[in-house]
Design a protein around this motif. Structure first.
Motif, PDB file in Angstrom:
ATOM      1  N   ALA A  46      28.448  28.813  30.289  1.00 13.78           N
ATOM      2  CA  ALA A  46      29.380  28.934  31.412  1.00 13.78           C
ATOM      3  C   ALA A  46      30.823  28.747  30.943  1.00 13.78           C
ATOM      4  O   ALA A  46      31.728  29.476  31.372  1.00 13.78           O
ATOM      5  N   HIS A  47      31.028  27.783  30.061  1.00 20.38           N
ATOM      6  CA  HIS A  47      32.377  27.545  29.550  1.00 20.38           C
ATOM      7  C   HIS A  47      32.884  28.739  28.753  1.00 20.38           C
ATOM      8  O   HIS A  47      34.074  29.077  28.823  1.00 20.38           O
ATOM      9  N   VAL A 112      36.375  13.621  33.386  1.00 24.67           N
ATOM     10  CA  VAL A 112      37.114  13.769  34.639  1.00 24.67           C
ATOM     11  C   VAL A 112      38.612  13.649  34.378  1.00 24.67           C
ATOM     12  O   VAL A 112      39.423  14.422  34.909  1.00 24.67           O
ATOM     13  N   GLU A 113      38.988  12.699  33.542  1.00 26.47           N
ATOM     14  CA  GLU A 113      40.406  12.517  33.221  1.00 26.47           C
ATOM     15  C   GLU A 113      40.960  13.745  32.517  1.00 26.47           C
ATOM     16  O   GLU A 113      42.138  14.105  32.704  1.00 26.47           O
ATOM     17  N   GLU A 114      40.133  14.402  31.703  1.00 26.86           N
ATOM     18  CA  GLU A 114      40.584  15.637  31.054  1.00 26.86           C
ATOM     19  C   GLU A 114      40.831  16.741  32.070  1.00 26.86           C
ATOM     20  O   GLU A 114      41.739  17.563  31.897  1.00 26.86           O
ATOM     21  N   HIS A 115      40.025  16.766  33.143  1.00 27.34           N
ATOM     22  CA  HIS A 115      40.262  17.744  34.215  1.00 27.34           C
ATOM     23  C   HIS A 115      41.703  17.639  34.718  1.00 27.34           C
ATOM     24  O   HIS A 115      42.365  18.644  34.976  1.00 27.34           O
ATOM     25  N   ARG A 153      40.728  24.395  26.863  1.00 28.35           N
ATOM     26  CA  ARG A 153      39.718  24.735  25.871  1.00 28.35           C
ATOM     27  C   ARG A 153      39.168  23.475  25.199  1.00 28.35           C
ATOM     28  O   ARG A 153      37.970  23.361  24.956  1.00 28.35           O
ATOM     29  N   GLU A 154      40.053  22.527  24.923  1.00 28.37           N
ATOM     30  CA  GLU A 154      39.623  21.267  24.316  1.00 28.37           C
ATOM     31  C   GLU A 154      38.637  20.534  25.223  1.00 28.37           C
ATOM     32  O   GLU A 154      37.616  20.022  24.767  1.00 28.37           O
ATOM     33  N   HIS A 155      38.943  20.514  26.510  1.00 27.76           N
ATOM     34  CA  HIS A 155      38.037  19.868  27.460  1.00 27.76           C
ATOM     35  C   HIS A 155      36.672  20.549  27.492  1.00 27.76           C
ATOM     36  O   HIS A 155      35.635  19.875  27.497  1.00 27.76           O
ATOM     37  N   LEU A 156      36.652  21.869  27.538  1.00 33.23           N
ATOM     38  CA  LEU A 156      35.391  22.591  27.615  1.00 33.23           C
ATOM     39  C   LEU A 156      34.498  22.257  26.420  1.00 33.23           C
ATOM     40  O   LEU A 156      33.275  22.137  26.563  1.00 33.23           O
TER      41      LEU A 156
END
Length: 263
Positions: A46-47, A112-115, A153-156
């Motif tokens: 999905a990412h 969540v914080e990365e969101h 991208r880093e978060h994904l």
């Protein structure tokens, strides 16, 4: 796209760059061994669909025809709306329920914080999707994407690692949570999300795959019935409804991003 079917992100020839895709856990692990591997694998696919959408928007933003711009803006807000819905669902339901199943409060709080790092720009992209075609500026779209893409991208990539780290916990309980959230995600606009997601996949990725698993004839129904309503916008998708990669119709080879994210 090269004659042998290979694609180079550096050439900006297709949607696997400039921001690179994520290796899926199934490349090295058996997804049947634990729900955490299965969940991480599904999320990686999905990412990657999200990244193909981001890359497709970036590479095809240079438009002049009002009809093309209108269709592009619909694709932009459809993509941004889908990604936003995905992360809201994670924050409000999936992650809290995972943590409850594991009895590990705040286990996924870092994700969540990365969101919250990229969400403000994602909201700007979503809002820009409502721009009037005559006021459209490709430079604005690209600037917003360049601002958001590195942290996004880093978060994904980080999230896949976090999901794999759930391996010590109750697999069936985690699987039940995931399937419940998957069912909730399927309630999104059937004329928008299914056609878009099918065109953001690549069945040749990592030697071949069948993501997402769909009931028989679903692809035909989506392609021949549901996709027709916004067919103009799906011209910007990097693959056809069956997940076969195709040339980006409006790609501009001269585009060079100012920032790129890597693992």
């Amino acid at each position: 796209m090269a004659p042998n079917g290979s694609r180079s992100p550096e050439s900006n020839s297709w949607a696997d760059g400039p921001w690179p895709l994520i290796e899926t856990p199934s490349k090295t692990q058996d997804t049947s061994k634990h729900a955490s591997i299965y969940i991480a694998n599904e999320m990686a696919f999905a990412h990657n669909a999200m990244l193909r959408g981001l890359n497709s928007l970036y590479l095809q933003a240079d438009l002049s025809d009002p009809k093309d711009i209108s269709d592009f803006l619909f694709f932009l807000r459809s993509w941004a709306g889908w990604v936003s819905h995905h992360h809201v669902l994670e924050e409000e339901r999936m992650f809290p329920q995972f943590e409850e199943a594991m009895n590990q409060p705040n286990f996924l709080q870092g994700n969540v914080e990365e969101h919250h790092i990229f969400q403000p720009v994602l909201k700007k992209l979503l809002a820009y999707g409502n721009t009037k075609p005559e006021e459209y500026q490709a430079s604005t779209v690209r600037s917003l994407i360049e601002e958001m893409a590195p942290s996004f991208r880093e978060h994904l990539a980080h999230e896949i690692t976090s999901l794999l780290s759930m391996a010590p916990y109750d697999g069936p309980a985690l699987f039940k949570v995931y399937k419940g959230c998957e069912a909730e995600a399927s309630k999104q606009d059937k004329f928008v999300v299914p056609p878009m997601v099918l065109g953001l996949r690549d069945i040749t990725f990592e030697g071949g795959n069948q993501w997402p698993a769909l009931p028989p004839l679903s692809t035909h129904i989506i392609h021949y019935l549901l996709a027709r309503k916004h067919a103009g916008s799906w011209r910007f998708l990097p693959s056809d409804a069956w997940g076969n990669p195709r040339q980006l119709k409006f790609a501009t080879s001269k585009v060079e991003p100012n920032s790129m994210a890597r693992d």
